[in-house]
Scaffold this motif. Structure first.
Motif, PDB file in Angstrom:
ATOM      1  N   ARG A   1       0.865  -1.182   0.000  1.00  0.00           N
ATOM      2  CA  ARG A   1       0.000   0.000   0.000  1.00  0.00           C
ATOM      3  C   ARG A   1       0.894   1.222   0.000  1.00  0.00           C
ATOM      4  N   LEU A   2       0.699   2.104  -1.024  1.00  0.00           N
ATOM      5  CA  LEU A   2       1.512   3.308  -1.166  1.00  0.00           C
ATOM      6  C   LEU A   2       0.588   4.520  -1.154  1.00  0.00           C
ATOM      7  N   GLU A   3       0.801   5.404  -0.157  1.00  0.00           N
ATOM      8  CA  GLU A   3      -0.004   6.628  -0.058  1.00  0.00           C
ATOM      9  C   GLU A   3       0.863   7.820  -0.434  1.00  0.00           C
ATOM     10  N   LEU A   4       0.328   8.652  -1.348  1.00  0.00           N
ATOM     11  CA  LEU A   4       1.072   9.791  -1.864  1.00  0.00           C
ATOM     12  C   LEU A   4       0.299  11.078  -1.669  1.00  0.00           C
ATOM     13  N   ALA A   5       1.027  12.187  -1.570  1.00  0.00           N
ATOM     14  CA  ALA A   5       0.444  13.529  -1.517  1.00  0.00           C
ATOM     15  C   ALA A   5       1.060  14.341  -2.651  1.00  0.00           C
ATOM     16  N   PHE A   6       0.222  15.104  -3.331  1.00  0.00           N
ATOM     17  CA  PHE A   6       0.673  15.882  -4.489  1.00  0.00           C
ATOM     18  C   PHE A   6       0.594  17.373  -4.178  1.00  0.00           C
ATOM     19  N   ALA A   7       1.427  18.129  -4.895  1.00  0.00           N
ATOM     20  CA  ALA A   7       1.493  19.568  -4.645  1.00  0.00           C
ATOM     21  C   ALA A   7       0.250  20.305  -5.133  1.00  0.00           C
ATOM     22  N   ASP A   8      -0.300  19.872  -6.257  1.00  0.00           N
ATOM     23  CA  ASP A   8      -1.490  20.533  -6.787  1.00  0.00           C
ATOM     24  C   ASP A   8      -2.282  19.522  -7.618  1.00  0.00           C
ATOM     25  N   MET A   9      -3.452  19.969  -8.100  1.00  0.00           N
ATOM     26  CA  MET A   9      -4.344  19.072  -8.827  1.00  0.00           C
ATOM     27  C   MET A   9      -3.733  18.632 -10.151  1.00  0.00           C
ATOM     28  N   GLN A  10      -3.001  19.499 -10.819  1.00  0.00           N
ATOM     29  CA  GLN A  10      -2.390  19.125 -12.088  1.00  0.00           C
ATOM     30  C   GLN A  10      -1.383  17.991 -11.901  1.00  0.00           C
ATOM     31  N   MET A  11      -0.565  18.102 -10.854  1.00  0.00           N
ATOM     32  CA  MET A  11       0.406  17.040 -10.577  1.00  0.00           C
ATOM     33  C   MET A  11      -0.294  15.748 -10.169  1.00  0.00           C
ATOM     34  N   LEU A  12      -1.430  15.888  -9.481  1.00  0.00           N
ATOM     35  CA  LEU A  12      -2.192  14.700  -9.108  1.00  0.00           C
ATOM     36  C   LEU A  12      -2.687  13.974 -10.350  1.00  0.00           C
ATOM     37  N   GLU A  13      -3.246  14.728 -11.308  1.00  0.00           N
ATOM     38  CA  GLU A  13      -3.737  14.110 -12.537  1.00  0.00           C
ATOM     39  C   GLU A  13      -2.610  13.456 -13.321  1.00  0.00           C
ATOM     40  N   GLN A  14      -1.457  14.121 -13.386  1.00  0.00           N
ATOM     41  CA  GLN A  14      -0.313  13.534 -14.081  1.00  0.00           C
ATOM     42  C   GLN A  14       0.209  12.315 -13.330  1.00  0.00           C
ATOM     43  N   GLY A  15       0.166  12.400 -12.013  1.00  0.00           N
ATOM     44  CA  GLY A  15       0.660  11.281 -11.211  1.00  0.00           C
ATOM     45  C   GLY A  15      -0.175  10.028 -11.369  1.00  0.00           C
ATOM     46  N   LEU A  16      -1.479  10.181 -11.530  1.00  0.00           N
ATOM     47  CA  LEU A  16      -2.332   9.009 -11.697  1.00  0.00           C
ATOM     48  C   LEU A  16      -1.980   8.250 -12.969  1.00  0.00           C
ATOM     49  N   ASP A  17      -1.609   8.981 -14.021  1.00  0.00           N
ATOM     50  CA  ASP A  17      -1.213   8.317 -15.265  1.00  0.00           C
ATOM     51  C   ASP A  17       0.115   7.581 -15.107  1.00  0.00           C
ATOM     52  N   ALA A  18       0.999   8.113 -14.241  1.00  0.00           N
ATOM     53  CA  ALA A  18       2.337   7.521 -14.104  1.00  0.00           C
ATOM     54  C   ALA A  18       2.427   6.485 -12.985  1.00  0.00           C
ATOM     55  N   LEU A  19       1.438   6.387 -12.119  1.00  0.00           N
ATOM     56  CA  LEU A  19       1.505   5.477 -10.979  1.00  0.00           C
ATOM     57  C   LEU A  19       1.798   4.024 -11.354  1.00  0.00           C
ATOM     58  N   PRO A  20       1.217   3.499 -12.457  1.00  0.00           N
ATOM     59  CA  PRO A  20       1.491   2.091 -12.775  1.00  0.00           C
ATOM     60  C   PRO A  20       2.969   1.785 -13.019  1.00  0.00           C
ATOM     61  N   THR A  21       3.788   2.807 -13.274  1.00  0.00           N
ATOM     62  CA  THR A  21       5.209   2.566 -13.566  1.00  0.00           C
ATOM     63  C   THR A  21       6.107   2.862 -12.371  1.00  0.00           C
ATOM     64  N   VAL A  22       5.506   3.154 -11.214  1.00  0.00           N
ATOM     65  CA  VAL A  22       6.308   3.514 -10.037  1.00  0.00           C
ATOM     66  C   VAL A  22       7.076   2.308  -9.485  1.00  0.00           C
ATOM     67  N   SER A  23       6.439   1.141  -9.441  1.00  0.00           N
ATOM     68  CA  SER A  23       7.090  -0.028  -8.838  1.00  0.00           C
ATOM     69  C   SER A  23       8.178  -0.571  -9.754  1.00  0.00           C
ATOM     70  N   PRO A  24       9.311  -0.935  -9.213  1.00  0.00           N
ATOM     71  CA  PRO A  24      10.414  -1.473 -10.040  1.00  0.00           C
ATOM     72  C   PRO A  24      10.044  -2.792 -10.713  1.00  0.00           C
ATOM     73  N   TRP A  25       9.098  -3.514 -10.151  1.00  0.00           N
ATOM     74  CA  TRP A  25       8.744  -4.834 -10.717  1.00  0.00           C
ATOM     75  C   TRP A  25       7.486  -4.785 -11.611  1.00  0.00           C
ATOM     76  N   ASN A  26       6.955  -3.567 -11.801  1.00  0.00           N
ATOM     77  CA  ASN A  26       5.782  -3.382 -12.682  1.00  0.00           C
ATOM     78  C   ASN A  26       4.624  -4.307 -12.300  1.00  0.00           C
ATOM     79  N   GLY A  27       4.328  -4.343 -11.038  1.00  0.00           N
ATOM     80  CA  GLY A  27       3.207  -5.168 -10.589  1.00  0.00           C
ATOM     81  C   GLY A  27       1.868  -4.516 -10.874  1.00  0.00           C
ATOM     82  N   GLY A  28       0.825  -5.341 -11.017  1.00  0.00           N
ATOM     83  CA  GLY A  28      -0.514  -4.817 -11.232  1.00  0.00           C
ATOM     84  C   GLY A  28      -1.007  -4.055 -10.025  1.00  0.00           C
TER      85      GLY A  28
END
Length: 219
Positions: A166-193
């Motif tokens: 379980r990974l909980e994140l905080a973003f600086a603003d709404m734009q970064m949050l929207e961009q972060g949601l698109d990039a979240l699947p690639t955060v883990s080094p093992w590319n897990g679902g």
């Protein structure tokens, strides 16, 4: 002799006068039929002219009546078209009014399901034991991935157990949050679902549940 001669002359004059009067009367009688014929012809011509005038008037009235009927039909057709257009417009308006409601209902249902999934995964994670050999490596890899891929986000909490994290994140603003949601699947080094959830509203926090390599999130 003279008186007798005078009487004879008078008689002759009277006879001639009577004859003349008779001829005049007879001529008048002969002229009467001609006058009657002329009058009859005049009457017939007048009647014919009157009948012809009435026929023309009748034809004009019939033409006007046909034109009025045609105009009435055109107006009836226009009214029918306007009524159909009005019904179509009402139907389109009603549909447009229903669509936002249906869309809002669908979004509310989806949000409720997502929240249920988040709660279920958190409960499942809390019941899992920690794999000490994998936990440290996984948590460090997630922190490094966030710093590398999501520079506009900060890690609030990371908790890895036997089969997922379980990974909980905080973003600086709404734009970064929207961009972060698109990039979240690639955060883990093992590319897990994974499964990602945003608190909603004005919240700038997101929670990601990431399965261990070779595994799937609990259902």
């Amino acid at each position: 002799m003279r008186p007798i001669l005078l009487v004879g002359i008078i008689v002759v004059i009277i006879a001639l006068a009577a004859l003349l009067i008779g001829r005049i009367s007879f001529s008048d009688q002969l002229e009467h039929p001609s006058v009657a014929v002329v009058k009859a012809n005049t009457v017939r011509r007048n009647i014919a002219a009157s009948t012809e005038g009435q026929s023309r008037q009748l034809a004009q009235l019939r033409a006007q009546l046909n034109q009025l009927r045609q105009t009435q039909q055109e107006l009836t057709d226009q009214v029918a078209r306007l009524e159909r257009n009005e019904k179509q417009a009402d139907g389109s308006l009603a549909k447009q009014q229903d669509e936002p409601e249906q869309g809002e209902t669908s979004m509310a249902v989806a949000a409720a399901k997502a929240l249920d999934t988040k709660d279920r995964l958190e409960q499942t994670l809390a019941l899992q034991p920690a794999d000490s050999d994998w936990v440290v490596e996984a948590e460090d890899g997630l922190r490094a991935g966030v710093g590398r891929i999501l520079p506009g986000a900060s890690v609030v909490d990371v908790d890895c157990r036997a089969t997922f994290c379980r990974l909980e994140l905080a973003f600086a603003d709404m734009q970064m949050l929207e961009q972060g949601l698109d990039a979240l699947p690639t955060v883990s080094p093992w590319n897990g679902g994974g499964f990602f959830h945003v608190d909603g509203g004005d919240s700038l926090k997101a929670v990601a549940f990431i399965a261990r390599k070779g595994m799937a999130l609990p259902r």
